[in-house]
Every structure is written in structure tokens, then in C-alpha cells.
Design a protein around this motif. Structure first.
Motif, PDB file in Angstrom:
ATOM      1  N   PRO A  11       0.816  -1.222   0.000  1.00 19.93           N
ATOM      2  CA  PRO A  11       0.000   0.000   0.000  1.00 19.93           C
ATOM      3  C   PRO A  11       0.849   1.271   0.000  1.00 19.93           C
ATOM      4  CG  PRO A  11      -0.047  -1.047   2.157  1.00 19.93           C
ATOM      5  CD  PRO A  11       0.689  -1.980   1.243  1.00 19.93           C
ATOM      6  N   THR A  12       0.300   2.304  -0.623  1.00 23.51           N
ATOM      7  CA  THR A  12       0.955   3.620  -0.608  1.00 23.51           C
ATOM      8  C   THR A  12       0.227   4.574   0.335  1.00 23.51           C
ATOM      9  OG1 THR A  12      -0.394   4.505  -2.407  1.00 23.51           O
ATOM     10  CG2 THR A  12       1.673   3.392  -3.015  1.00 23.51           C
ATOM     11  N   GLY A 145      -4.400  -1.739 -12.011  1.00 21.85           N
ATOM     12  CA  GLY A 145      -4.824  -1.761 -13.406  1.00 21.85           C
ATOM     13  C   GLY A 145      -4.170  -2.864 -14.209  1.00 21.85           C
ATOM     14  N   VAL A 146      -2.917  -3.155 -13.917  1.00 14.32           N
ATOM     15  CA  VAL A 146      -2.208  -4.232 -14.621  1.00 14.32           C
ATOM     16  C   VAL A 146      -2.841  -5.576 -14.272  1.00 14.32           C
ATOM     17  CG1 VAL A 146       0.017  -5.404 -14.879  1.00 14.32           C
ATOM     18  CG2 VAL A 146      -0.076  -2.898 -14.788  1.00 14.32           C
ATOM     19  N   VAL A 147      -3.093  -5.798 -12.983  1.00 13.97           N
ATOM     20  CA  VAL A 147      -3.746  -7.043 -12.568  1.00 13.97           C
ATOM     21  C   VAL A 147      -5.107  -7.167 -13.259  1.00 13.97           C
ATOM     22  CG1 VAL A 147      -4.722  -8.349 -10.633  1.00 13.97           C
ATOM     23  CG2 VAL A 147      -2.568  -7.102 -10.327  1.00 13.97           C
ATOM     24  N   LEU A 148      -5.897  -6.098 -13.235  1.00 21.85           N
ATOM     25  CA  LEU A 148      -7.218  -6.155 -13.852  1.00 21.85           C
ATOM     26  C   LEU A 148      -7.154  -6.413 -15.351  1.00 21.85           C
ATOM     27  CD1 LEU A 148      -9.319  -3.359 -12.110  1.00 21.85           C
ATOM     28  CD2 LEU A 148      -9.285  -5.819 -11.644  1.00 21.85           C
ATOM     29  N   LYS A 166     -12.226  -6.591  -6.934  1.00 20.56           N
ATOM     30  CA  LYS A 166     -11.402  -6.123  -5.815  1.00 20.56           C
ATOM     31  C   LYS A 166     -10.040  -6.799  -5.892  1.00 20.56           C
ATOM     32  CE  LYS A 166     -11.204  -5.715  -0.856  1.00 20.56           C
ATOM     33  NZ  LYS A 166     -11.847  -5.824   0.420  1.00 20.56           N
ATOM     34  N   ILE A 167      -8.994  -5.996  -5.840  1.00 17.56           N
ATOM     35  CA  ILE A 167      -7.617  -6.504  -5.836  1.00 17.56           C
ATOM     36  C   ILE A 167      -6.885  -5.777  -4.713  1.00 17.56           C
ATOM     37  CG2 ILE A 167      -5.476  -6.782  -7.138  1.00 17.56           C
ATOM     38  CD1 ILE A 167      -7.792  -8.391  -8.344  1.00 17.56           C
ATOM     39  N   ASP A 168      -6.639  -6.476  -3.623  1.00 21.58           N
ATOM     40  CA  ASP A 168      -5.998  -5.869  -2.449  1.00 21.58           C
ATOM     41  C   ASP A 168      -4.497  -5.739  -2.634  1.00 21.58           C
ATOM     42  OD1 ASP A 168      -8.336  -5.645  -0.777  1.00 21.58           O
ATOM     43  OD2 ASP A 168      -8.254  -7.825  -0.509  1.00 21.58           O
ATOM     44  N   ASN A 188      -7.232 -12.414  -6.101  1.00 28.39           N
ATOM     45  CA  ASN A 188      -7.174 -11.554  -4.907  1.00 28.39           C
ATOM     46  C   ASN A 188      -6.919 -12.390  -3.647  1.00 28.39           C
ATOM     47  OD1 ASN A 188      -7.247  -8.989  -3.652  1.00 28.39           O
ATOM     48  ND2 ASN A 188      -9.335  -9.355  -2.972  1.00 28.39           N
ATOM     49  N   HIS A 189      -6.008 -13.331  -3.764  1.00 24.42           N
ATOM     50  CA  HIS A 189      -5.663 -14.199  -2.633  1.00 24.42           C
ATOM     51  C   HIS A 189      -4.640 -13.504  -1.743  1.00 24.42           C
ATOM     52  CE1 HIS A 189      -4.825 -17.804  -0.367  1.00 24.42           C
ATOM     53  NE2 HIS A 189      -3.546 -17.705  -0.673  1.00 24.42           N
TER      54      HIS A 189
END
Length: 191
Positions: A11-12, A145-148, A166-168, A188-189
Motif C-alpha cells: 500500500p501507498t 490496473g495491470v492485474v485487472l 477487488k484486488i488488495d 485476490n488471494h
């Protein structure tokens, strides 16, 4: 068969549209990093975007894995003039534009930024080239965005439905590629 392990950076704590802004990651949750490291395959290659939040996260899980050079084409979406602004801030001056950007993701881009389709094309071409270089699994430490974009490729979801996923931070989304077909494993594991 090859597997992609898409790891979202730490996280940022920034609010707003943070794309190409180079912010550090908060990697103080060492327990989460250790669990993430144990979950990922030891023989996989590791690559990240060139933004510090992904570089630092990749360094934290690298260990003896083969580290590839940072890749600028794995960056988050470029929000252009909306960079570092919240939805409410952009809505105050461009309500129709920002609403269309999120409700009809595709060719609509922020001023001086990228559209969803441009991000998807950039990321897919880059990952395809990386997969072609080596048959081993690939860990990509990257951005929401890359993951999505890769999740959409694997699932065939429409862009709007993909945006709702959702991507944590510090989560893993797995893509399994067999005979040219892309499918998902875990999504999203958080190990």
C-alpha cells in the motif's frame, strides 16, 4: 503450462488516481510479506514495473528467484491531468468525462493520459514477450490496473465488470496458461 502470479504492490496510503506518480510502498507488514513469499513458487522469475512501489515490493519477495530488469511497460494506467486527484476533484470540473471513463471503460482516456484499451494492449504485449522468453512461471509485481487487465484477458469479462473486481495490496491473482488458453486460479488471494 505456465503460470502468472500477479502480485499487487504494498500500500501507498495515497488517495486519488495514482498512476505514474512514483510513491513508495508501505512494507511494514513483514508477516504478510513472509506469507506472500512462501506462497509464490521458488523457481519463478520476478519482474516489476519501474515505479518504486513495485520495485520495493519485488525486492521484499525476491530471495533466490531470478530477478528480471524493471519494466516501464508494466506501469499502472497513466491518469494524465487527473493524476493525484480524487474522483470528486475531477467531477467538479469534468463530471461527464470522468463518469464516462469509469462507466464505459475502453477508449475514453483522461486528458493527456491512457485509455483502458491502451493499458490492456501495452500490458498484454509486454507479458506475452516475457512469457515467450522462458517457460518458467512468472511473478509480476505490479499495479491494480495491470492485474485487472490480465484478469480480464483470462476471464473474458467486460471492461465494466472487470473494473468492479477487488484486488488488495499484497494479494496474488493467478493466471494459468495452457495451450494458448488463459484461465484463472486464485483471485485476490491474500496468503
Amino acid at each position: 503450462m505456465q503460470r502468472l502470479f500477479l502480485v499487487r504492490h504494498g500500500p501507498t496510503h495515497a488517495k486519488g488516481m495514482i498512476g505514474w506518480t512514483d510513491l513508495p510502498a508501505d512494507l511494514s507488514d513483514t508477516g504478510a510479506l513472509k506469507r506472500l513469499d512462501r506462497f509464490l513458487p521458488d523457481d519463478a522469475r520476478v519482474v516489476s514495473s519501474d515505479l518504486i512501489r513495485t520495485v520495493e515490493t519485488a525486492n521484499a519477495i525476491e530471495r533466490a528467484r531470478k530477478r528480471l530488469p524493471h519494466h516501464p511497460k508494466l506501469r499502472e494506467m497513466h491518469f494524465g491531468d487527473w493524476e493525484n486527484l480524487g474522483f470528486e476533484d475531477v467531477s467538479a470540473t469534468s463530471p461527464d468525462h470522468v463518469r464516462a471513463f469509469y462507466e464505459q471503460p475502453g477508449d475514453i482516456a483522461p486528458p493527456n493520459g491512457e485509455s483502458w484499451n491502451q493499458v490492456r494492449a501495452r500490458v498484454s504485449a509486454t507479458v506475452d514477450a516475457l512469457l515467450a522468453e522462458d517457460p518458467n512461471d512468472l511473478i509480476v509485481v505490479c499495479h491494480f490496473g495491470v492485474v485487472l487487465s490480465l484478469l480480464q484477458r483470462a476471464t473474458g469479462l467486460q471492461s465494466y465488470e472487470t473494473f468492479a473486481q477487488k484486488i488488495d495490496n499484497l494479494s496474488v491473482t493467478e493466471v494459468i496458461i495452457k495451450d494458448g488458453n488463459w484461465n484463472t486460479g486464485v483471485i485476490n488471494h491474500c496468503p
